[in-house]
Design a protein around this motif. Sequence first.
Motif, short mmCIF file in Angstrom:
data_model
loop_
_atom_site.label_atom_id
_atom_site.label_comp_id
_atom_site.label_asym_id
_atom_site.label_seq_id
_atom_site.Cartn_x
_atom_site.Cartn_y
_atom_site.Cartn_z
N UNK A 37 0.84 -1.20 0.00
CA UNK A 37 0.00 0.00 0.00
C UNK A 37 0.88 1.25 0.00
N UNK A 38 0.37 2.31 -0.59
CA UNK A 38 1.12 3.57 -0.64
C UNK A 38 1.21 4.17 0.76
N UNK A 39 2.44 4.51 1.21
CA UNK A 39 2.56 5.04 2.58
C UNK A 39 1.86 6.38 2.70
N UNK A 40 1.32 6.64 3.87
CA UNK A 40 0.61 7.92 4.05
C UNK A 40 1.61 9.07 4.06
N UNK A 41 1.20 10.24 3.64
CA UNK A 41 2.11 11.41 3.66
C UNK A 41 2.45 11.81 5.09
#
Length: 370
Positions: A37-41
């Motif tokens: 999953x794309x890491x959160x900013x």
Amino acid sequence: MKAPSPLCLHSLRLLAFPCSRESTSYLQRRCYASIPDKPPPPPTSHGPPTLRNPAIQRPPPRPGSYLRSKRDDDEEFTPQPLSRPIGMPQPPQPGENSGLDQRTLRQKRDDFVDYDKHLAKRASMKQQIIKPYFRDWSNMRFHKGKVFVANELLFRARHALFFPNFFGRTLNKGAGAALETAGDGYGGLGRDTCEAMAGKVSVVSVVSNAWAQGQVDTFCGAKENAKLVEVLEGAKDVAQRVEINLEDNLLKWWVLRLFGLARLRRERSLEQQGRYFLVRRGVSDEMKEGIGLLNDKGGYVYLVDGEHKIRWAGSAIATETEKASMIAGLQRLISKAKGEKSTKGQKPRLEEAVAEVVGVEQKTAAAGGV
């Protein structure tokens, strides 16, 4: 002959290596790594700002006054009075610390192939690189750059150390007309401070910028300390004022030469111009540490006797106690210098009187013998 099919190979493997149904089903399927999953900013209040994320704002730039102001997390620093003499162990000599390379070609070649000297030069360059450029300005927030408190009493002459020699050009244009062809690095105008200070009590100031000059004026200025000017005017034969301006930055040096020399000459008499030294090279870290010049951006004042010994020293902005101790010390050195001068003048007369008395006694003895 045709090659066996994959199904035949699989059957042969099961006959050779019997296993359970779970492992058979596991061998029949292939597993692929799942896409992470794309890491959160990162949050806007923490972490370094990035150009790719416009949601994160850069912090506003802080002015230099904020860096120079004292903060709660700073370590407390309190300047202490000088408890021992400062200076160099050896007396100054003319021609020292000129900053010129006097080595021959053979010596330069020998030093170039000397690995130990390469290591020493590398260590020196490392110390210069790791020194923060604004460190001295940042340290000005501690007591306005005051490094030490002036000593109340003069250092004893037998324990005092020497003020080093500074080599630089003076403001006097005609001082080096006969030496313009000399290779001193200053167009023939280079002079030694030890020669200008020999035999006289000197109030020496060392500055490197306008801020430091303002601090020195609190010690020696005509408005801030009129008593000092009065004492110097009354003892011109044995006391003087010597000013040293250090500028090791080549660009600032040329700006000072082009736009600052005329102003400096207007503010000083012709005699004072010969005692104002502009120094660009030859000042080592050992010299600075020896005389207590630990912050280049501050101003320093010294009382130096006729033997080039530092008897009193002050830094940064003067206090009333420091002004009083400086004037008292200067008057004491002047009285001693005048006493030695009068003693030297009376010595030939005393010798003449003794010779006259001895001559009379010899004539009397000769007459009595006859």
